[in-house]
Design an enzyme around this catalytic site. Structure first.
Site: not given
Length: 257
Positions: A16, A91, A151, A155, A186, A188
């Site tokens: 990813g 990441n 989540y 973040k 994204v 991924t």
């Protein structure tokens, strides 16, 4: 900041966004330590990169970012192999609202852990050479994603931590810049599986699909954003939002204690 001869540590490097970041850093002359919990994927990527760049340019380390012992050993091995650490890309991340405690552990606690470990090697105040730390956050770190509140919380915390560390580094002379990349959806595995990992908020899946229909980035676009934050020495304490319409450096309200 030229990357030739610089050493980078990338977490979640095997696939990813992490893989795209690793490949781009190598293309610009850096040496990269690849940290990932997926040993098979990591070894496979290492073999591929060896053919392109030579075996001496990369180091794969099987490592869970949730383990203090493993992450500490990974930094030590990186320094033993390459002599220094100049860049850290935090990441590694997950999205699973049903496993909220692990989400906090991977997405936030590990970012703090790896950052503090990197300081031991990079801080100019203790003999390091300085450098740059870039954290992969999300647009969910700038505004709420209703189907994924945990989540979203992690973040938001990553963005706040990044900005506070940038200010602390300036005040204390660490010589380290701190920035965050905040992409929209994204392409991924995390995005592909999002609809199965909303837990008690799965009824909001259709709303999330509407958000996603506005556009999904590819991993190379995120890697390019990270590269800009690494190489542009004027960037410190920035949150770079990436979406299909382009990029935006966020302006936050002025706050004074």
């Amino acid at each position: 900041m030229a990357l030739s001869g610089q050493t980078a540590v990338v977490t979640g490097a095997a696939m990813g966004i992490g893989r795209a970041v690793t490949e781009l850093l190598l293309q610009h002359g850096a040496m990269v330590a690849l940290l990932d919990v997926d040993e098979s994927a990591g070894q496979s990527l290492k073999a591929s990169l060896d053919q392109q760049h030579g075996a001496q340019r990369t180091l794969f380390l099987h490592c869970s970012v949730e383990s203090e012992e493993q992450t500490k050993a990974a930094f030590q091995k990186t320094v033993e192999t390459f002599g220094r650490v100049d860049i850290l890309c935090n990441n590694a991340g997950i999205l699973n609202e049903a496993e909220w405690e692990r989400s906090v552990s991977v997405n936030l606690v590990a970012v703090i852990r790896l950052t503090y470990m990197a300081l031991e090697h990079m801080n100019k105040g203790t003999g390091g050479r300085g450098g740059v730390i870039v954290n992969i956050a999300s647009m969910a770190g700038l505004g709420p994603l209703p189907s994924c509140p945990v989540y979203t919380a992690t973040k938001h915390a990553v963005v706040g931590f990044t900005r506070a560390m940038a200010a602390a580094s300036t005040a204390l002379g660490y010589g380290i810049r701190f920035n965050a990349v905040c992409p929209t959806f994204v392409q991924t595995d995390l995005f592909s599986n999002i609809y199965d990992r909303m837990g008690i908020f799965s009824q909001l899946a259709d709303q999330t699909r509407k958000y996603a229909n506005t556009g999904v980035l590819n991993v190379s676009e995120v890697a390019a954003g990270l590269l800009e934050l690494v190489t542009d020495e004027t960037k410190n304490g920035e949150a770079l939002m990436l979406r299909n319409g382009g990029k935006t450096y966020m302006t936050f309200p002025t706050f004074s204690w």
